[in-house]
Design an enzyme around this catalytic site. Structure first.
Site, mmCIF file in Angstrom:
data_model
loop_
_atom_site.group_PDB
_atom_site.id
_atom_site.type_symbol
_atom_site.label_atom_id
_atom_site.label_comp_id
_atom_site.label_asym_id
_atom_site.label_seq_id
_atom_site.Cartn_x
_atom_site.Cartn_y
_atom_site.Cartn_z
ATOM 1 N N HIS A 68 -17.135 52.960 18.534
ATOM 2 C CA HIS A 68 -15.843 53.521 18.825
ATOM 3 C C HIS A 68 -15.982 54.174 20.019
ATOM 4 C CE1 HIS A 68 -14.827 53.653 14.151
ATOM 5 N NE2 HIS A 68 -14.203 52.449 14.912
ATOM 6 N N HIS A 69 -16.902 53.870 20.886
ATOM 7 C CA HIS A 69 -17.120 54.717 22.190
ATOM 8 C C HIS A 69 -15.818 54.514 22.931
ATOM 9 C CE1 HIS A 69 -18.957 50.904 23.670
ATOM 10 N NE2 HIS A 69 -18.984 51.408 24.702
ATOM 11 N N ARG A 70 -15.425 53.186 22.968
ATOM 12 C CA ARG A 70 -14.329 52.783 23.786
ATOM 13 C C ARG A 70 -13.371 52.380 22.825
ATOM 14 N NH1 ARG A 70 -16.031 54.474 28.309
ATOM 15 N NH2 ARG A 70 -16.970 53.442 29.908
ATOM 16 N N LYS A 74 -12.768 45.678 19.806
ATOM 17 C CA LYS A 74 -12.160 44.085 20.063
ATOM 18 C C LYS A 74 -13.269 43.061 19.400
ATOM 19 C CE LYS A 74 -9.219 41.805 22.386
ATOM 20 N NZ LYS A 74 -9.215 40.909 21.203
ATOM 21 N N LYS A 98 -21.472 42.893 24.637
ATOM 22 C CA LYS A 98 -20.871 41.758 25.408
ATOM 23 C C LYS A 98 -19.932 42.602 26.075
ATOM 24 C CE LYS A 98 -20.116 38.419 22.966
ATOM 25 N NZ LYS A 98 -19.475 37.431 22.005
ATOM 26 N N LYS A 110 -15.873 42.920 14.774
ATOM 27 C CA LYS A 110 -15.649 41.418 14.117
ATOM 28 C C LYS A 110 -15.120 41.643 12.830
ATOM 29 C CE LYS A 110 -16.899 37.609 15.863
ATOM 30 N NZ LYS A 110 -16.945 37.185 17.322
ATOM 31 N N SER A 366 -9.192 37.660 26.776
ATOM 32 C CA SER A 366 -8.428 38.611 25.692
ATOM 33 C C SER A 366 -7.874 39.754 26.251
ATOM 34 C CB SER A 366 -9.235 38.759 24.418
ATOM 35 O OG SER A 366 -9.381 37.464 23.595
HETATM 36 P P1 NAD Z 1 -14.910 26.157 15.826
HETATM 37 O O1 NAD Z 1 -14.496 26.477 14.577
HETATM 38 O O2 NAD Z 1 -13.613 26.037 16.713
HETATM 39 O O3 NAD Z 1 -15.839 25.262 16.072
HETATM 40 C C1 NAD Z 1 -17.165 25.308 15.678
HETATM 41 C C2 NAD Z 1 -17.743 23.829 15.498
HETATM 42 O O4 NAD Z 1 -19.058 23.741 15.181
HETATM 43 C C3 NAD Z 1 -16.944 23.046 14.566
HETATM 44 O O5 NAD Z 1 -16.325 21.679 14.832
HETATM 45 C C4 NAD Z 1 -17.693 22.825 13.571
HETATM 46 O O6 NAD Z 1 -17.826 21.499 12.926
HETATM 47 C C5 NAD Z 1 -19.376 22.540 14.257
HETATM 48 N N1 NAD Z 1 -20.314 22.895 13.427
HETATM 49 C C6 NAD Z 1 -20.884 23.883 12.489
HETATM 50 N N2 NAD Z 1 -21.921 23.714 12.126
HETATM 51 C C7 NAD Z 1 -22.517 22.693 12.751
HETATM 52 C C8 NAD Z 1 -23.947 22.383 12.903
HETATM 53 N N3 NAD Z 1 -24.804 22.769 11.931
HETATM 54 N N4 NAD Z 1 -24.116 21.330 13.833
HETATM 55 C C9 NAD Z 1 -23.032 20.853 14.675
HETATM 56 N N5 NAD Z 1 -21.988 21.160 14.428
HETATM 57 C C10 NAD Z 1 -21.645 22.174 13.659
HETATM 58 O O7 NAD Z 1 -15.618 27.560 16.458
HETATM 59 P P2 NAD Z 1 -15.581 28.104 18.102
HETATM 60 O O8 NAD Z 1 -14.518 29.139 18.216
HETATM 61 O O9 NAD Z 1 -15.887 27.010 18.867
HETATM 62 O O10 NAD Z 1 -17.038 29.122 17.786
HETATM 63 C C11 NAD Z 1 -18.382 28.481 18.045
HETATM 64 C C12 NAD Z 1 -19.247 29.630 18.410
HETATM 65 O O11 NAD Z 1 -18.858 30.424 19.619
HETATM 66 C C13 NAD Z 1 -19.445 30.807 17.300
HETATM 67 O O12 NAD Z 1 -20.748 31.216 17.175
HETATM 68 C C14 NAD Z 1 -18.369 31.696 17.785
HETATM 69 O O13 NAD Z 1 -18.491 33.305 17.048
HETATM 70 C C15 NAD Z 1 -18.834 31.743 19.073
HETATM 71 N N6 NAD Z 1 -17.437 32.376 20.007
HETATM 72 C C16 NAD Z 1 -16.270 31.894 20.022
HETATM 73 C C17 NAD Z 1 -15.320 32.296 20.839
HETATM 74 C C18 NAD Z 1 -14.245 31.874 20.798
HETATM 75 O O14 NAD Z 1 -13.389 32.524 21.404
HETATM 76 N N7 NAD Z 1 -13.676 31.193 19.916
HETATM 77 C C19 NAD Z 1 -15.626 33.466 21.721
HETATM 78 C C20 NAD Z 1 -16.932 33.886 21.803
HETATM 79 C C21 NAD Z 1 -18.040 33.307 20.922
#
Ligand code: NAD
Length: 474
Positions: A68-70, A74, A98, A110, A366
């Site tokens: 909660h420092h800011r 998010k 981040k 989260k 965002s």
């Molecule tokens: P998503 O649900 O859109 O896609 C994830 C994909 O990974 C899916 O197609 C799934 O089938 C596949 N998958 C899952 N397990 C797998 C495995 N063992 N081997 C191969 N493929 C596999 O999710 P996303 O939004 O793309 O998020 C992916 C990662 O990025 C997560 O760690 C998430 O926390 C991180 N992330 C996402 C965002 C965002 O804006 N969506 C932002 C920052 C970080």
């Protein structure tokens, strides 16, 4: 971070260990570092939702506000059958670091809901999302100035739209309700560029890294994206956009790993066709080009220059780290490399571009969406006409001075004002370039062991300074 209820997972332990490694090198008081590491608040909830047959199903869900420092906090919302409280807390901690690293005025948070979004109907998903939002409202764990969710694994624009609509229904008299969540569709006060933001940020981050000739020489690579052989794990939002921008800028996508199997072709895969095939069939099997690899984990170990894990955490462990052939691991996902594996990779001379930097593009855009929602005006609206006029005047003056005239097409290209999406993309590029410069500088000038420790060090410095600036409330 707070102690989890069950045995800590490698992911939770890794985030803590990465923090400790940077904290040990810092000179801030131990108590302050303990506070920065701790999760400030967690809401664990269980609520009933009716499934499509009318049966009552109990859903477990979480929202962790790590810092909660800011304010607001998010962080995205994850839908997966495997989520736990400790995973949510670790992901929220990463959000704190981040946001600090890329200079966003947010605390870290989260959310997670234990459902399999691919196994339930859209109607059930909507009821779960709306009820989860109502639970967050009840405990003040959502709001434009308190806590602002976004998409993560298993969620996207549709879920964000349901969240915004539910929040608005429950807070009808507030003027800024749409700023309660980001990653919304354009038709519901979203921002152009958010959909691809994380993957585009991944591309910008990899490009920054590849542009440092000295670092590339140490890895035996030439500078630049062009010609680099890349393997991508996960063809979701982050992985597919990262792959697209890498390929568009000359990289060769040699491997793709998805649930149910992967593809490998040293000559390069047709990304667009592979993505289409995966969307249509739910699998990369029977693609008809490259070699199909039934166990997707094996694709991670195949020859390439850059491995981009973009699925889930803990996919590179001490077991497979010795077999990774990539020279660079670009952490598009959160937490793909376990702490013990990271040490093996570093000892083997593999460069890891850390998650807290590399996937910050999503939260960066965002931030722009949140600002737009609060100001109720788009970024291009105030400048479109004046920017066009200023450029027209410059060209007119140059034409008068030189006696030469531009072709109409060229004139139009130069004078056309930037669209909102151009503004968003350029601000994202600048954010990623500036942050890379800062962590690279910290890595080299402070003699830190690797880029990850540098990223944690920069982030930790900022959060500690913020706490010190506020003072400790009596
Ligand atoms: P998503 O649900 O859109 O896609 C994830 C994909 O990974 C899916 O197609 C799934 O089938 C596949 N998958 C899952 N397990 C797998 C495995 N063992 N081997 C191969 N493929 C596999 O999710 P996303 O939004 O793309 O998020 C992916 C990662 O990025 C997560 O760690 C998430 O926390 C991180 N992330 C996402 C965002 C965002 O804006 N969506 C932002 C920052 C970080």
């Amino acid at each position: 971070m707070n102690e989890p209820a069950s045995a800590p997972s490698p992911f939770y332990q890794s985030v803590g260990a990465y923090f400790d490694r940077a904290a040990d090198l810092s000179s801030f008081p131990v108590g302050l570092l303990d506070q920065v590491k701790s999760c400030n608040g967690i809401y664990r909830m269980k609520f009933p939702v009716k499934d499509d047959e009318g049966n009552i199903v109990v859903i477990e869900a979480f929202r962790a506000e790590h810092s909660h420092h800011r304010l607001p906090c998010k962080g995205g919302i994850r839908f997966s059958p495997h989520v736990t409280q400790e995973e949510t807390v670790a992901l929220a901690a990463l959000m704190t670091y981040k946001c600090a690293l890329v200079g966003l005025p947010f605390g870290g948070a989260k959310g997670s809901v234990r459902i399999d979004p691919r196994a339930i109907s859209p109607g059930f998903r909507e009821r779960v999302t709306r009820r989860y939002t109502a639970e967050l409202v009840k405990k003040n764990f959502i709001g434009p100035q308190t806590d602002v969710p976004a998409p993560d694994y298993g969620t996207g624009e549709q879920e964000m739209a349901w969240i915004a609509d539910t929040y608005r229904a429950l807070n009808f008299n507030q003027p800024d309700t749409y700023a309660c969540v980001t990653g919304k569709p354009l038709d519901l006060h979203g921002i152009p560029g958010r959909r691809e933001a994380t993957g585009l940020g991944v591309y910008f981050g990899i490009k920054e890294c590849l542009d440092r000739a000295e670092d590339m020489a140490a890895l035996g690579l030439t500078p630049g994206v062009a010609g680099k052989r890349v393997i991508i794990q996960g063809l979701g939002n982050v992985g597919s956009h990262a792959a697209h921008f890498l390929q568009k800028n000359g990289a060769l996508i040699v491997g793709l790993a998805e649930l149910g199997g992967g593809l490998y072709d040293p000559a390069g895969l047709d990304l667009r066709r592979a993505q289409h095939h995966f969307r249509e069939n739910g699998s990369l099997a029977d693609f008809g080009a490259g070699t199909f690899v039934a166990d997707p984990a094996q694709v991670l170990e195949m020859p390439c220059d850059i491995l981009v894990p973009a699925a889930l955490e803990s996919v590179i462990t001490p077991a497979n780290a010795p077999r990774i052939q990539a020279k660079i691991i670009a952490e598009a996902a959160n937490g793909p490399v376990e702490f013990a594996a990271d040490e093996i990779l570093t000892a083997r001379g593999i460069l890891v571009i850390p998650d807290l930097y590399l996937n910050a593009g999503g939260v960066t855009v965002s931030y722009f969406e949140w600002l737009k929602n609060l100001s109720h005006v788009s970024f291009d609206r105030m400048t479109t006409r004046i920017s066009e006029q200023a450029k027209t005047q410059i060209i007119d003056a140059v034409e008068r001075l030189t006696g030469r005239t531009l072709e109409n097409g060229d004139r139009h290209q130069i004078t056309a004002p930037p669209r909102e999406v151009d503004i968003v993309h350029s601000a994202l590029a600048e954010t990623m370039a500036f942050a890379y410069h800062q962590i690279h500088d910290a890595w080299k000038t402070r003699d830190l062991p690797d880029l990850r420790t540098a990223a944690y060090t920069v982030a930790l410095d900022r959060v500690c300074r913020s706490y010190l600036a506020h003072g400790i409330f009596p």
